[in-house]
Write a protein that holds these residues in place. Structure first.
Motif, PDB file in Angstrom:
ATOM      1  N   ARG A 147     -33.438   0.409 -29.126  1.00 37.40           N
ATOM      2  CA  ARG A 147     -32.588   0.374 -27.919  1.00 37.40           C
ATOM      3  C   ARG A 147     -33.393   0.681 -26.658  1.00 37.40           C
ATOM      4  N   HIS A 151     -33.349  -1.971 -23.716  1.00 34.19           N
ATOM      5  CA  HIS A 151     -32.565  -1.709 -22.508  1.00 34.19           C
ATOM      6  C   HIS A 151     -33.296  -0.893 -21.461  1.00 34.19           C
TER       7      HIS A 151
ATOM      8  N   PRO B  74     -20.142  11.252 -16.781  1.00 34.82           N
ATOM      9  CA  PRO B  74     -19.834   9.920 -16.253  1.00 34.82           C
ATOM     10  C   PRO B  74     -19.390   9.973 -14.805  1.00 34.82           C
ATOM     11  N   TYR B  78     -25.274   5.607 -10.182  1.00 30.66           N
ATOM     12  CA  TYR B  78     -26.505   5.305 -10.909  1.00 30.66           C
ATOM     13  C   TYR B  78     -26.960   6.538 -11.683  1.00 30.66           C
ATOM     14  N   TYR B 104     -26.682   9.052 -27.591  1.00 31.53           N
ATOM     15  CA  TYR B 104     -25.653   8.360 -26.803  1.00 31.53           C
ATOM     16  C   TYR B 104     -25.829   6.845 -26.720  1.00 31.53           C
ATOM     17  N   GLU B 106     -24.968   4.264 -28.215  1.00 29.12           N
ATOM     18  CA  GLU B 106     -23.859   3.315 -28.372  1.00 29.12           C
ATOM     19  C   GLU B 106     -22.918   3.288 -27.185  1.00 29.12           C
ATOM     20  N   ILE B 107     -22.881   4.378 -26.411  1.00 25.38           N
ATOM     21  CA  ILE B 107     -21.900   4.415 -25.315  1.00 25.38           C
ATOM     22  C   ILE B 107     -22.535   4.302 -23.923  1.00 25.38           C
ATOM     23  N   ILE B 108     -23.864   4.165 -23.887  1.00 26.80           N
ATOM     24  CA  ILE B 108     -24.521   4.071 -22.577  1.00 26.80           C
ATOM     25  C   ILE B 108     -24.225   2.729 -21.910  1.00 26.80           C
ATOM     26  N   ASN B 109     -23.918   2.791 -20.609  1.00 30.46           N
ATOM     27  CA  ASN B 109     -23.811   1.570 -19.817  1.00 30.46           C
ATOM     28  C   ASN B 109     -25.186   1.321 -19.189  1.00 30.46           C
ATOM     29  N   TRP B 110     -25.938   0.429 -19.807  1.00 32.27           N
ATOM     30  CA  TRP B 110     -27.354   0.256 -19.428  1.00 32.27           C
ATOM     31  C   TRP B 110     -27.523  -0.264 -18.011  1.00 32.27           C
ATOM     32  N   GLN B 111     -26.502  -0.916 -17.487  1.00 33.76           N
ATOM     33  CA  GLN B 111     -26.607  -1.465 -16.129  1.00 33.76           C
ATOM     34  C   GLN B 111     -26.745  -0.358 -15.081  1.00 33.76           C
ATOM     35  N   GLU B 112     -26.263   0.826 -15.411  1.00 27.34           N
ATOM     36  CA  GLU B 112     -26.290   1.925 -14.429  1.00 27.34           C
ATOM     37  C   GLU B 112     -27.598   2.713 -14.465  1.00 27.34           C
TER      38      GLU B 112
END
Lengths: 232, 232
Positions: A147, A151, B74, B78, B104, B106-112
């Motif tokens: 990952r 990412h 959360p 950014y 974490y 699986e729950i990370i929002n990689w765009q941020e």
């Protein structure tokens, strides 16, 4: 030249190992997508150049996996730059890169460089000791490295390196499942068509290295096995 | 929200330091491009959340610079992820990332997430000791790290961190000269408009941190100084 993101099968040739002209021709004309030149021990400019010149007689894509700063030479289609993600020493993660870029930063053609996020998993292999890798990892550790490669660092390649023995297929499967843009390379213990076919079900790129020095005939069959799998 | 690649001036607020409501309002309404929440010592979920909630009353872009896994929450625009490129210990280059992603992933929002390639250069600063940084570097070492950040790792940010004192302008200038896509952040010792203006000539982003706790009025003037410079 075959673009790196189209690779499915590659042979890895070690500059420190002998290979006859006949065997080299069979390897280069096998239909493999690329030849990677690289090794762990005694990789020198001399033996790298010598092997490179012999491979260049054939129209196969040829990449240098950089392990020693002294053995870099121009002319390869790609330069693969390993970062050993599970190394316990910074030199294998970033230090060697820094040294190389400090020396050659102004003349490097960055378009030819491809980062490989290595996960070295066979604790008994020379490379694990050499790169001070923490090989005592569970499957979730490996998935996390995959990952990160995809990412966080956006590496072109994530490389599962079992060097000398076959790794558990579950690890390949789980790593594959979290990768999209980053290509999964698998290397270690692939000696025949059955080995290659099993791994090709999950890995984007199957590397055959030691196998071709042990039984060339069987190793050559891995090309067809991988291609068949990818064309299904 | 202001996109990270449009930042020119940011204030960095430390969850472990006191700031009055009045001062916080002045900072948030100053016209700065973003507030970074981050610190080295005693950053906890409690003090991070408390500061975050107070900042969120204002329409300013707010980023969390992640230093402690326990203090992630959360809601930030950014998440800045430091990799201390000149650390002598793998945990500061990749280890903390691996731990976080293992937990974490699986729950990370990689765009941020935005990677920051840190070069920590003030050997007397807490952060240098904390991250085991090799600060005895010459200018060519720093340039090589900048090139790595830009070309090899393609980090969004390269961060020259002098934490507490102003670094030599030549270093900022040389690093700037080899960066194109990767944005150059400078932090350390910026206390007034003159400091900020000097650095803004080369750095893409000027960070004002400690200065605002020492003399808020002077620190606030850095916003205008940077903007003026960028609009020339």
């Amino acid at each position: 030249m075959k673009n790196y993101d189209e690779w499915a099968h590659v042979f890895k040739l070690d500059p420190n190992k002998e290979i006859t002209d006949e065997a080299l021709e069979a390897v280069c004309e096998s239909g493999t997508d690329a030849i990677i030149v690289g090794g762990t021990d005694n990789v020198t400019l001399d033996n790298t150049l010598s092997l490179f010149a012999r491979i260049r007689r054939f129209p196969v894509t040829c990449a240098l996996e950089v392990s020693d700063l002294e053995a870099i030479t121009p002319g390869f289609d790609y330069y693969l730059i390993p970062s050993v993600m599970n190394s316990q020493h910074v030199s294998w993660v970033i230090g060697h890169h820094h040294k190389a870029v400090k020396e050659y930063g102004e003349i490097i053609n960055w378009q030819e460089l491809l980062l490989e996020g290595y996960c070295v998993l066979n604790g008994e292999a020379r490379v694990a000791n050499h790169a001070n890798a923490q090989t005592d990892l569970d499957i979730e550790d490996v998935v996390a490295y995959a990952r990160l490669a995809e990412h966080m660092y956006r590496y072109p390649f994530f490389y599962l390196e079992y060097s000398g023995k076959k790794g558990p297929i579950d690890v390949v499967k789980r790593a594959s499942a979290v990768l999209e843009k980053t290509k999964l390379i698998y290397g270690g213990g692939i000696k025949n068509a059955a080995d290659a076919s099993e791994i090709a079900a999950y890995a984007d790129v199957v590397v055959v290295g030691n196998g071709l020095y042990e039984n060339l005939k069987e190793a050559l069959k891995t090309v067809e096995a991988v291609k068949e799998h990818k064309c299904r």
